[in-house]
Design a protein around this motif. Sequence first.
Motif, short mmCIF file in Angstrom:
data_model
loop_
_atom_site.label_atom_id
_atom_site.label_comp_id
_atom_site.label_asym_id
_atom_site.label_seq_id
_atom_site.Cartn_x
_atom_site.Cartn_y
_atom_site.Cartn_z
N UNK A 150 26.27 -6.21 -49.04
CA UNK A 150 25.47 -5.43 -48.10
C UNK A 150 26.18 -5.25 -46.77
N UNK A 151 25.85 -4.17 -46.06
CA UNK A 151 26.48 -3.89 -44.77
C UNK A 151 25.88 -4.70 -43.64
N UNK A 152 24.74 -5.33 -43.87
CA UNK A 152 24.12 -6.14 -42.85
C UNK A 152 23.47 -7.36 -43.50
N UNK A 153 23.21 -8.33 -42.71
CA UNK A 153 22.56 -9.54 -43.21
C UNK A 153 21.05 -9.39 -43.11
N UNK A 154 20.36 -9.62 -44.20
CA UNK A 154 18.90 -9.54 -44.20
C UNK A 154 18.33 -10.80 -43.57
N UNK A 155 17.64 -10.65 -42.45
CA UNK A 155 17.06 -11.79 -41.76
C UNK A 155 15.60 -11.50 -41.46
N UNK A 156 14.69 -11.85 -42.37
CA UNK A 156 13.28 -11.58 -42.13
C UNK A 156 12.79 -12.31 -40.89
N UNK A 157 11.94 -11.64 -40.12
CA UNK A 157 11.43 -12.23 -38.89
C UNK A 157 10.02 -12.75 -39.09
N UNK A 158 9.55 -13.49 -38.13
CA UNK A 158 8.23 -14.08 -38.20
C UNK A 158 7.31 -13.40 -37.18
N UNK A 159 6.02 -13.44 -37.47
CA UNK A 159 5.05 -12.91 -36.53
C UNK A 159 5.05 -13.75 -35.25
N UNK A 160 4.77 -13.11 -34.14
CA UNK A 160 4.69 -13.82 -32.87
C UNK A 160 3.43 -14.67 -32.86
N UNK A 161 3.51 -15.96 -32.56
CA UNK A 161 2.31 -16.81 -32.55
C UNK A 161 1.27 -16.28 -31.57
N UNK A 162 0.01 -16.46 -31.91
CA UNK A 162 -1.07 -15.95 -31.07
C UNK A 162 -1.03 -16.53 -29.67
N UNK A 163 -0.57 -17.75 -29.53
CA UNK A 163 -0.55 -18.39 -28.22
C UNK A 163 0.75 -18.21 -27.46
N UNK A 164 1.63 -17.35 -27.94
CA UNK A 164 2.93 -17.18 -27.29
C UNK A 164 2.76 -16.60 -25.89
N UNK A 165 3.66 -16.99 -24.99
CA UNK A 165 3.65 -16.47 -23.62
C UNK A 165 4.96 -15.73 -23.36
N UNK A 166 5.01 -15.03 -22.23
CA UNK A 166 6.24 -14.33 -21.87
C UNK A 166 6.32 -14.26 -20.35
N UNK A 167 7.50 -13.99 -19.87
CA UNK A 167 7.72 -13.86 -18.44
C UNK A 167 7.69 -12.38 -18.06
N UNK A 168 6.65 -11.90 -17.38
CA UNK A 168 6.57 -10.48 -17.05
C UNK A 168 7.70 -9.99 -16.16
N UNK A 169 8.39 -10.91 -15.50
CA UNK A 169 9.51 -10.52 -14.66
C UNK A 169 10.63 -9.89 -15.48
N UNK A 170 10.67 -10.22 -16.78
CA UNK A 170 11.70 -9.64 -17.64
C UNK A 170 11.51 -8.14 -17.83
N UNK A 171 10.30 -7.63 -17.53
CA UNK A 171 10.01 -6.20 -17.70
C UNK A 171 10.23 -5.41 -16.42
N UNK A 172 10.45 -6.08 -15.32
CA UNK A 172 10.63 -5.39 -14.06
C UNK A 172 11.86 -4.50 -14.08
#
Length: 214
Positions: free
Chosen positions: A3-25
């Motif tokens: 294959x031309x790429x590696x198949x790497x299935x991802x996982x759903x984001x946990x319901x309690x996950x947080x993020x830093x809104x500053x990354x979107x600025x």
Amino acid sequence: MPPRWKFTPSEAVPAGATFDPQNLKGKNVIVTGGASGIGEFVVRGFVEVGAFVTFGDVDLARGEALAKELGAVFVKCDVLKWEEQLELFKKTLERGGVDVVVANAGLDGEDTILKRQPITPSNDPTEPNLRILRINLIGVAYTARLANFYFSRTPKSDHSLIITASLSSYIDHPFSPEYNASKWGVRGLMRSLRSTTGVSGMRVGVVAPWYVPF
């Protein structure tokens, strides 16, 4: 042939996950269907954290009013019209690139597959217009195509495509086969795209709300 790429299935984001809104600025964000409903809240949320938002909608009056209020950019856009979606992306590119795309535009309403009509001995069934299916699935496919293309014009960015799906992407939705099929369809689109990020270079996810009061 390997294959031309590696198949790497991802996982759903946990319901309690947080993020830093500053990354979107300072990020350049596109939202389809952004003049009202969930789309409006998405536009407001990105503006609040300092992102530059360009959004499209068929509602000219509400779109212009919201853009004026928030300092965002509005482009009249029917997601089934390729040239109008293209203009939405080009307007964003003028600001330096495309970092995040939210494919939110969608429609619910009377289902034309199940729509009843008078029955007589001689009449034939009317052709369904399938507008719900087309907006919710074909419109999103257009957005995904444009996102994949224009992300490549914005190097050194964590490119992200977010698709508004529905709980109907996972469950039976009686009396709404068009809507149900379209939302399962966008979930299938996401599952293919997320598994080929080695080629597309973008992260892909869906959000799946149920009925939301406004």
